[in-house]
Design a protein around this motif. Structure first.
Motif, mmCIF file in Angstrom:
data_model
loop_
_atom_site.group_PDB
_atom_site.id
_atom_site.type_symbol
_atom_site.label_atom_id
_atom_site.label_comp_id
_atom_site.label_asym_id
_atom_site.label_seq_id
_atom_site.Cartn_x
_atom_site.Cartn_y
_atom_site.Cartn_z
ATOM 1 N N VAL A 38 -10.992 3.297 -5.318
ATOM 2 C CA VAL A 38 -10.182 3.539 -4.236
ATOM 3 C C VAL A 38 -8.633 3.744 -4.738
ATOM 4 C CG1 VAL A 38 -9.439 3.178 -2.021
ATOM 5 C CG2 VAL A 38 -11.886 2.511 -2.616
ATOM 6 N N LEU A 39 -8.130 4.770 -4.316
ATOM 7 C CA LEU A 39 -6.894 5.278 -4.980
ATOM 8 C C LEU A 39 -5.835 5.526 -3.914
ATOM 9 C CD1 LEU A 39 -5.039 5.993 -7.434
ATOM 10 C CD2 LEU A 39 -5.798 8.038 -6.863
ATOM 11 N N LEU A 40 -4.568 4.662 -4.018
ATOM 12 C CA LEU A 40 -3.489 4.611 -3.177
ATOM 13 C C LEU A 40 -2.386 5.160 -4.187
ATOM 14 C CD1 LEU A 40 -5.426 2.089 -1.573
ATOM 15 C CD2 LEU A 40 -3.002 1.745 -0.396
ATOM 16 N N SER A 41 -1.661 6.176 -3.484
ATOM 17 C CA SER A 41 -0.562 6.803 -4.412
ATOM 18 C C SER A 41 0.611 6.956 -3.648
ATOM 19 C CB SER A 41 -1.194 8.299 -4.931
ATOM 20 O OG SER A 41 -2.216 7.933 -5.696
ATOM 21 N N ARG A 42 1.695 6.710 -4.279
ATOM 22 C CA ARG A 42 3.141 6.946 -3.748
ATOM 23 C C ARG A 42 3.880 7.243 -5.071
ATOM 24 N NH1 ARG A 42 0.241 5.063 -0.085
ATOM 25 N NH2 ARG A 42 0.120 2.970 0.621
ATOM 26 N N ALA A 43 4.921 8.237 -4.371
ATOM 27 C CA ALA A 43 5.822 9.024 -5.550
ATOM 28 C C ALA A 43 7.119 9.081 -4.863
ATOM 29 C CB ALA A 43 5.207 10.018 -6.214
ATOM 30 N N VAL A 44 8.232 9.188 -5.942
ATOM 31 C CA VAL A 44 9.522 9.678 -5.464
ATOM 32 C C VAL A 44 10.085 10.433 -6.651
ATOM 33 C CG1 VAL A 44 10.105 7.664 -3.860
ATOM 34 C CG2 VAL A 44 10.668 7.409 -6.304
ATOM 35 N N ARG A 45 10.824 11.406 -6.539
ATOM 36 C CA ARG A 45 11.575 11.980 -7.322
ATOM 37 C C ARG A 45 12.868 11.473 -7.810
ATOM 38 N NH1 ARG A 45 9.244 16.445 -9.258
ATOM 39 N NH2 ARG A 45 7.820 17.507 -7.814
ATOM 40 N N VAL A 46 13.209 11.116 -9.127
ATOM 41 C CA VAL A 46 14.628 10.525 -9.314
ATOM 42 C C VAL A 46 15.218 11.251 -10.188
ATOM 43 C CG1 VAL A 46 15.343 8.336 -10.243
ATOM 44 C CG2 VAL A 46 13.030 8.295 -9.410
ATOM 45 N N ARG A 47 16.645 11.541 -10.084
ATOM 46 C CA ARG A 47 17.536 12.134 -10.814
ATOM 47 C C ARG A 47 17.853 11.235 -11.805
ATOM 48 N NH1 ARG A 47 19.169 13.530 -5.697
ATOM 49 N NH2 ARG A 47 20.852 12.112 -5.883
ATOM 50 N N ALA A 48 17.000 10.942 -12.979
ATOM 51 C CA ALA A 48 17.424 9.949 -13.952
ATOM 52 C C ALA A 48 16.238 10.058 -14.986
ATOM 53 C CB ALA A 48 17.478 8.619 -13.577
ATOM 54 N N GLN A 157 -8.835 -3.293 3.027
ATOM 55 C CA GLN A 157 -8.281 -2.164 2.370
ATOM 56 C C GLN A 157 -7.411 -1.158 3.295
ATOM 57 O OE1 GLN A 157 -10.909 -0.188 -0.042
ATOM 58 N NE2 GLN A 157 -11.076 -2.175 -1.578
ATOM 59 N N LEU A 158 -8.053 -1.047 4.481
ATOM 60 C CA LEU A 158 -7.007 -0.114 5.377
ATOM 61 C C LEU A 158 -5.740 -1.092 5.738
ATOM 62 C CD1 LEU A 158 -6.807 2.401 7.221
ATOM 63 C CD2 LEU A 158 -7.859 0.962 8.958
ATOM 64 N N LEU A 159 -6.020 -2.203 5.959
ATOM 65 C CA LEU A 159 -4.657 -3.013 6.356
ATOM 66 C C LEU A 159 -3.687 -3.060 5.133
ATOM 67 C CD1 LEU A 159 -6.430 -5.729 8.338
ATOM 68 C CD2 LEU A 159 -5.016 -3.792 9.309
ATOM 69 N N LEU A 160 -4.432 -3.317 3.965
ATOM 70 C CA LEU A 160 -3.473 -3.290 2.498
ATOM 71 C C LEU A 160 -2.824 -1.958 2.596
ATOM 72 C CD1 LEU A 160 -2.576 -4.592 -0.193
ATOM 73 C CD2 LEU A 160 -4.732 -3.565 -0.914
ATOM 74 N N ALA A 161 -3.480 -0.795 2.592
ATOM 75 C CA ALA A 161 -2.735 0.410 2.691
ATOM 76 C C ALA A 161 -1.588 0.628 3.598
ATOM 77 C CB ALA A 161 -3.972 1.589 2.886
ATOM 78 N N TRP A 162 -1.773 0.179 4.842
ATOM 79 C CA TRP A 162 -0.503 0.321 5.765
ATOM 80 C C TRP A 162 0.436 -0.645 5.332
ATOM 81 C CZ3 TRP A 162 0.371 4.273 8.501
ATOM 82 C CH2 TRP A 162 -0.472 5.038 9.160
ATOM 83 N N GLY A 163 0.150 -1.912 4.963
ATOM 84 C CA GLY A 163 1.181 -2.701 4.608
ATOM 85 C C GLY A 163 1.911 -2.480 3.262
ATOM 86 N N ASP A 164 1.075 -1.807 2.268
ATOM 87 C CA ASP A 164 1.557 -1.372 0.999
ATOM 88 C C ASP A 164 2.356 -0.112 1.248
ATOM 89 O OD1 ASP A 164 1.600 -1.129 -2.123
ATOM 90 O OD2 ASP A 164 1.066 0.794 -1.479
ATOM 91 N N LEU A 165 2.161 0.535 2.110
ATOM 92 C CA LEU A 165 2.981 1.838 2.414
ATOM 93 C C LEU A 165 4.320 1.379 2.697
ATOM 94 C CD1 LEU A 165 3.220 4.925 2.955
ATOM 95 C CD2 LEU A 165 2.442 4.520 5.375
ATOM 96 N N VAL A 166 4.727 0.539 3.696
ATOM 97 C CA VAL A 166 5.903 -0.065 3.967
ATOM 98 C C VAL A 166 6.491 -0.547 2.925
ATOM 99 C CG1 VAL A 166 7.183 -1.707 5.625
ATOM 100 C CG2 VAL A 166 5.283 -0.375 6.421
#
Length: 186
Positions: A38-48, A157-166
């Motif tokens: 199961v994969l949870l993915s998060r990303a941001v673009r960084v000017r560095a 895992q659903l609760l973890l996904a929401w908590g991790d999102l924050v």
């Protein structure tokens, strides 16, 4: 009930929030890890540049850089790089993870090893990667979880996904801000 995203290499985009967040663009998922489906993915673009962003990932040995009141016992995460010694496999990150592998300036892989956290969240692996992309770096974080065996694990895992999102959203935005500030001072 939300359907869990199973790791696939198909071009079909995974479900959105809470399983994915941010600007994943065309960045690939992390390499397969046995027992983690199961994969949870998060990303941001960084000017560095990636080495600057990677340096701030090393700061996760000092503090989690998320919501300090919740995950740093009220202590403020340092606004300056205080840990510049080399990253070494086996080091503790964010108090509850152990570094299992890394590639300098590119990636770190952490395993949840704290007993209390394992009871609360279950086993998980986190892979942070700094991926060059045109004029910036994509800071991508993937959480890899085992396939749930029953409804209770699926709910956890659903609760973890929401908590991790924050929490992860805040962490990635903080790391982006600090990396961009460091790059601007160079």
């Amino acid at each position: 009930m939300t359907t869990m995203h199973r790791r696939t290499r198909s071009p079909v985009p995974p479900p959105t929030i809470p399983w994915t967040w941010g600007d994943l663009g065309s960045t690939p998922p992390p390499p397969d890890r046995p027992g983690r489906e199961v994969l949870l993915s998060r990303a941001v673009r960084v000017r560095a540049e990636p080495p600057v962003v990677f340096g701030w990932l090393g700061q996760l040995r000092v503090a989690p850089y998320s919501y300090d009141l919740i995950d740093n016992r009220g202590r403020r995460s340092p606004p300056m790089m205080t840990r510049t010694d080399p990253i070494v496999t086996g080091q503790t990150f964010a108090e509850i993870f152990t570094l299992t592998s890394f590639e300098p300036d590119r990636s770190i892989t952490l395993e949840l090893t704290d007993r209390a956290a394992l009871v609360a969240f279950g086993p998980l692996t986190i892979v942070y990667r700094t991926l060059p992309d045109e004029a910036c770096t994509v800071l991508r974080c993937d959480l890899l979880l085992p396939r749930p065996r029953n409804r209770l694990e699926r709910l956890r895992q659903l609760l973890l996904a929401w908590g991790d999102l924050v929490m992860m959203r805040r962490q990635l935005l903080n790391l982006r801000r600090l990396s961009e500030r460091t790059a601007s001072l160079a």
